[in-house]
Write an enzyme that holds these catalytic residues in place. Structure first.
Site, short mmCIF file in Angstrom:
data_model
loop_
_atom_site.label_atom_id
_atom_site.label_comp_id
_atom_site.label_asym_id
_atom_site.label_seq_id
_atom_site.Cartn_x
_atom_site.Cartn_y
_atom_site.Cartn_z
N GLU A 450 -3.70 -2.27 -2.25
CA GLU A 450 -3.64 -3.63 -2.77
C GLU A 450 -4.54 -4.62 -2.06
O GLU A 450 -4.24 -5.82 -2.05
CB GLU A 450 -2.20 -4.14 -2.68
CG GLU A 450 -1.64 -4.28 -1.27
CD GLU A 450 -0.89 -3.07 -0.76
OE1 GLU A 450 -0.11 -3.20 0.20
OE2 GLU A 450 -1.10 -1.98 -1.32
N GLU A 484 -0.04 -2.69 -7.91
CA GLU A 484 -1.00 -3.29 -6.99
C GLU A 484 -1.15 -4.79 -7.23
O GLU A 484 -1.34 -5.56 -6.29
CB GLU A 484 -2.35 -2.59 -7.10
CG GLU A 484 -2.31 -1.09 -6.86
CD GLU A 484 -1.61 -0.71 -5.57
OE1 GLU A 484 -1.74 -1.46 -4.57
OE2 GLU A 484 -0.92 0.32 -5.55
#
Length: 1068
Positions: A450, A484
């Site tokens: 992420e 994410e």
């Protein structure tokens, strides 16, 4: 240069100095006419001895001067000098680097070896580099030789056997936390990775630090980095032209990855200082830190790229830093690249400047970031292309991939902006960056990462080809993209202070991903799938004594890596889902929004979240004023496990006594004498009031209560079902009468009971029977209703539980009876959905078809076997026709045909794997090739999995191993291979691989296998690292399975016989 190599040089010099001193001392102690002698006698006078000594010293001096001025220099003293080498032999640029450098401090940097075995001095101590004129005059083959020399020196510095041995077998796990005396404020990071050269990285970093308390030491993280101590400079932030504060010693603590600068005078509290240094790094091939990756273009040329993976503790492999999540700072990143490549980072590109005197090279400078943790920093240098779109809020959204597969990124590019916008609305907190990039990488260790503004993915997690990829691949891409993007709030905007609360990142993202996916695909009913994919799957892990609390103290990187597991992700998301139901979703969202606003760009702990959720719930009246979220949730996060709620109804049925106890698979063998209890939200539906929509608690069972009484239930002739829609993280057991009433309802009209609760009933009953809480007669009787079940989720839950029985019975004499029983259950489902797939069917219908086909072929249903082999044979005859086999059933067709076939089928699959440009197709073929029954093919496949240049990427090695280990024929091969080649596999991955250990022990259930696993644990205790918990889980599970076989095997055999499935051979 690390201490390992440097200290050897120093010790050698010291030894020579001591020898010289000893010789002189001996000489002085002798009478005038005495000399050094052997027994045979050879005498010289004192004057002659002095003359010989003088000649010897002159010879040493002359040799040193020759080496100093003419020998090749593998470790120049500055990055600029290193760059001189690089520009000649890598890029044929004839000028010194214009890398921005800090001025050298006026004081002499001193280093002193430390006595600690984990300490070193990371200095570079070499003579000046050859000048450019001399380099130009070198013969071409000498230049090539120098290139190889520098490359090997760079590699050996950071990957020497001594270093690896020290890293892999630490004597103990020390306290690895940084001192709290300094806090980073801002980084300027400048990197020049030689992606198309020898993979070295020239680096420069400036770190502005705030002094929180006086200190005479600056402690940073570095790992696999060569620092140049003479370039290290420390100046006050308000006077950057200062000559520099004196650093009296540089130290490197390898065990803790610390660089320590010892100062002459302590730094003043409340002041800011800037530390700068040059360093040398390396683009490794370990899929962590700043690493290299490659792919073949359509012409077959190998193309290289450089990318990052810093979570949890690998930013220190790219640049010196305060590599802890609680030490946020802003970042200004500069990346040098060649003109045929592009670079991207967390923030938008600010400007591109040409490299002075280096034709074809450019500096990309990126805007300064918002405050963030080091593990979220990211950059990629590649020749990738992109598609772009714009979210409703104006955020620039781009998806990057190899040029030949960029069309497969269209789906991610479509759903990404929609999910991002939805999360802004859901959390009522705007996405703070002006852009969001997502990039699909050929080599990536995790599913995705992420990084703020630059999310990195495996190709299978971001790319989707409608022609070749299955519906499950589309669902996977949707889920990972949503996961994410959820992290941009949970993890990025607000970050845990330390990895103890990793679940605040991963648990929230793992729950919110379903909300994001449900927004873009509302017809998929993904919230139902949460039950079988997440909640019930983690039940199987958290019922072990070797489990761990969601919030757990960790320190060493191995301990941190261990908790990236099902507990942090799946249990974390399951208890958040539970909160959303007992607080209501509105109160949960309100509390989350206030929490995110309050801790924006900062760090938090779970108690901070509890406070904001409590305030919201009290304001909304969804939680009693004398009760806090902390009181409830600490019982779920600070202790491991979960309860089984025992519901015993009165004779008339109108009341029930409810008790709780920790659910363990094998409570009899438990060594844990602690008392476990939880705050449990209780709710229920009944036959007379089958309302499965109200999920708020009817009654709270306090952790301090041994039992509670629930009243106003229907009469004893009607069933009750607790845990509506399985919103609570617990199992439910009933008295036999209530179980039989539920079973009767399922047989009569199962649709009266909610789909999720039907899946819950199956899952609870089978696992309660497995742990001895319930008779298998009752649990298996539930399966008789499945002939009328049409929904995917209950069927998925049912076959998941049957898989356990199959694994235990597979090598027993009763397997045939069990196989026939399950086949008779599965075949009607198989016939109802058919082998031929229909892409227009609802997603859950396609999932149900795949489940039916997989089990029908697995159990040997001949029609299924014949159909699969026929489809595969057609494909072999026309390999360019991608329409022969529907993507949804490829897994089943590939595995079944390769299992039934031989070398020809295997080799065909391998060639198709090499040829396809679709990552999801590659993954299917890799798994399917592990299905063969040919032992020699499986053995060769295992060797290929851990062989560079075999065609199998490092990221996929554990997939191949797991595919072989899952095969009953391959499991003993895989186990033997693992034990015989443990060090090779460990070195190949650079660590102990958890997935490899889990997969190979998954089918173990004998005492001999238990002894072997225990012996393996004992032999490799020092190098299991982050995989140690996986081995503990395996040992406990095998122990439980052995006990299960002793207690239940014959009972199941007897039950099968009572149903007409006899395991005995008829006596003629």
């Amino acid at each position: 240069m690390t201490e390992g190599n440097f200290s050897l040089v120093e010790k050698d010099h010291a030894k020579k100095r001591r020898m010289s001193s000893d010789i002189v001392a001996m000489d002085m102690a002798q009478p005038e006419n005495s000399a050094f002698e052997k027994k045979n006698g050879f005498f010289v006078t004192r004057g002659t001895a002095w003359l010989l000594l003088l000649l010897f010293i002159c010879g040493l001096l002359a040799t040193g001067l020759l080496v100093y001025y003419y020998a090749p220099d593998p470790y120049p003293s500055t990055v600029a000098e290193l760059h001189q080498h690089e520009t000649v032999h890598i890029n044929e640029v004839k000028a010194e680097s214009k890398f921005p450098m800090a001025q050298r401090p006026s004081t002499t940097t001193t280093t002193s070896p430390t006595t600690s075995p984990t300490s070193a001095s990371p200095t570079s101590t070499s003579s000046e580099a050859p000048n450019m004129k001399e380099m130009k005059e070198m013969h071409e083959d000498q230049i090539e030789e120098k290139e190889e020399e520098i490359e090997q020196e760079v590699k050996s510095t950071m990957h020497s056997p001594e270093m690896q041995e020290e890293e892999e077998q630490p004597a103990e796990k020390p306290d690895v936390r940084l001192p709290r005396s300094l806090k980073p404020v801002h980084y300027q990071v400048k990197l020049q990775p030689f992606v198309n050269g020898n993979f070295s990285i020239f680096g420069y970093v400036e770190i502005e630090m705030e002094v929180l308390e006086p200190t005479a030491e600056i402690v940073l993280h570095i790992y696999d980095i060569v620092t140049h101590n003479q370039t290290v400079k420390l100046v006050p932030a308000d006077t950057p032209d200062h000559l520099g504060l004196e650093i009296v010693k540089h130290e490197y603590d390898h065990g803790r990855h610390f660089y320590i600068a010892h100062l002459e005078e302590p730094l003043e509290a409340g002041q800011n200082y800037i530390l700068s240094m040059n360093f040398l790094g390396y683009l490794n091939d370990e899929l962590k830190g700043f690493y290299r990756s490659s792919y073949k273009d359509e012409e077959g040329n190998e193309r290289w790229l450089a990318t990052t993976q810093f979570q949890p503790t690998h930013a220190r492999k790219a640049f010196p830093c305060f590599d802890e999540p609680g030490m946020k700072a802003t970042f200004e990143v500069y990346l040098a690249r060649e003109e045929n490549m592009t670079s991207i980072s967390n923030m938008p590109l600010a400007e591109t400047l040409p490299f002075e005197d280096q034709e074809g090279w450019y500096w990309d400078r990126f805007n300064t970031s918002v405050p963030m943790s080091t593990y979220l920093v990211a950059f990629v240098v590649s020749d990738f292309v992109y598609l772009n779109s714009t979210s409703d809020n104006g955020t620039l959204f781009r998806v990057w991939a190899r040029e030949s597969v960029i069309n497969q990124a269209e789906y991610s590019n479509d759903i990404g902006p929609k999910i991002l916008t939805h999360f802004e609305d859901y959390f009522q907190v705007p996405y703070p960056l002006p852009k969001q990039d997502m990039i699909a990488l050929p080599d990536f260790s995790a599913g995705a990462m992420e990084n703020w503004g630059l999310i990195t993915y495996r190709e299978t997690a971001m790319l989707f080809d409608p022609e070749s990829s299955a519906p499950e691949n589309q669902r996977w891409v949707s889920l990972v993209v949503a996961h994410e993007l959820a992290h941009q709030w949970f993890g990025n905007i607000v970050t845990p202070k330390w990895w103890d609360d990793l679940w605040l990142n991963e648990g929230f993202a793992s729950y919110v991903q379903y909300i994001g996916m449900d927004h873009v695909k509302p017809t998929w009913r993904v919230m139902e799938q949460f039950i079988v994919d997440t909640l019930q799957s983690v039940f199987a892990l958290d019922c072990l004594e070797s489990s761990h609390p969601i919030s757990i103290k960790v320190g060493h990187p191995d301990e941190i890596s261990q908790i990236f597991d099902g507990i942090s992700y799946n249990k974390g998301s399951s208890i958040i889902r539970m909160m959303s139901h007992f607080l209501t979703e509105a109160s949960l969202r309100k509390g989350l929004s206030n929490y995110l606003e309050a801790f924006q760009y900062d760090n938090a702990e779970q108690d901070d979240l509890w406070e904001y959720l409590t305030t919201a719930a009290h304001e909304d009246g969804t939680l009693p004023s004398d009760l806090t979220v902390k009181t409830i949730m600490d019982t779920w996060t600070l202790q491991m496990g979960y309860p089984v709620i025992n519901v015993t109804r009165s004779l008339d049925g109108t009341t029930a006594t409810v008790t709780q106890e920790r659910y363990l698979l094998n409570k009899k063998n438990s060594m844990d004498d602690r008392h476990y209890s939880w705050w449990v939200p209780l709710n229920y539906a009944s036959q007379s009031n089958p309302n499965f929509t109200v999920t708020s608690p009817s009654v709270w069972m306090k952790a301090s209560e041994s039992e509670v009484t629930v009243s106003s239930l229907p009469s004893s002739e009607e069933w009750v079902i607790f845990n509506v829609q399985e919103t609570g993280f617990y199992r439910v057991n009933y008295d036999d009468d209530n179980w039989n009433l539920i079973i009767q309802q399922l047989k009569t009209d199962h649709e009266v009971i909610h789909t999720i609760n039907r899946a819950q009933i199956i899952d609870d009953a089978m696992d309660l029977a497995r742990a001895g809480h319930l008779s298998y007669d009752i649990a298996l009787d539930i399966y008789t209703y499945l002939g009328n079940e049409t929904e995917y989720v209950p069927w998925k839950s049912a076959v998941n539980k049957l898989d356990y029985l199959v694994n235990l019975f597979q090598r027993t004499g009763a397997y045939g009876a069990l196989q026939n029983y399950i086949k008779d259950m599965i075949v009607p489902l198989y016939e109802s959905v058919g082998f031929a797939d229909n892409a227009s069917d609802h997603l859950l219908t396609q999932f149900k078809r795949k489940t039916a086909l997989t089990w029908a072929c697995k159990l040997g249903h001949q029609e299924c076997l014949d159909s699969a082999s026929a489809f595969f044979q057609q494909w072999m005859e026309d390999p360019q026709n991608n329409n022969i086999i529907s993507p949804n059933i490829k897994d089943t067709v590939y595995c079944t045909a390769i299992e039934a076939g031989g070398e020809n089928e295997w080799e065909f699959a391998w060639n198709m794997y090499l040829e396809t440009n679709v990552a999801s197709e590659k993954s299917k073929l890799l798994k399917a090739m592990g299905c063969t029954k040919k032992i020699w093919l499986l053995s060769r496949y295992l060797e290929m999995a851990f062989m560079k240049d075999s065609g199998i990427r490092l990221q996929d090695s554990d997939t191949v191993f797991s595919a072989v280990a899952k095969n009953p024929v391959g499991r003993p091969l895989a186990w033997t291979y693992l034990r015989d080649n443990w060090q090779k596999i460990h070195k190949y991955f650079g660590k102990a691989n958890k997935r490899v250990l889990k997969s190979v022990t998954a089918g173990f259930n004998t005492k001999q296998q238990l002894r072997e696993v225990k012996l393996f644990q004992e032999e490799h205790e020092d190098d299991l690292g982050a995989a140690s918990r996986a081995v503990e889980n395996a040992i406990e599970r095998i122990t439980n399975d052995i006990a299960w076989m002793d207690n239940n095997y014959q009972n199941i055999v007897d039950w099968l016989e009572s149903q007409g499935y006899n395991s005995k051979v008829s006596n003629v």
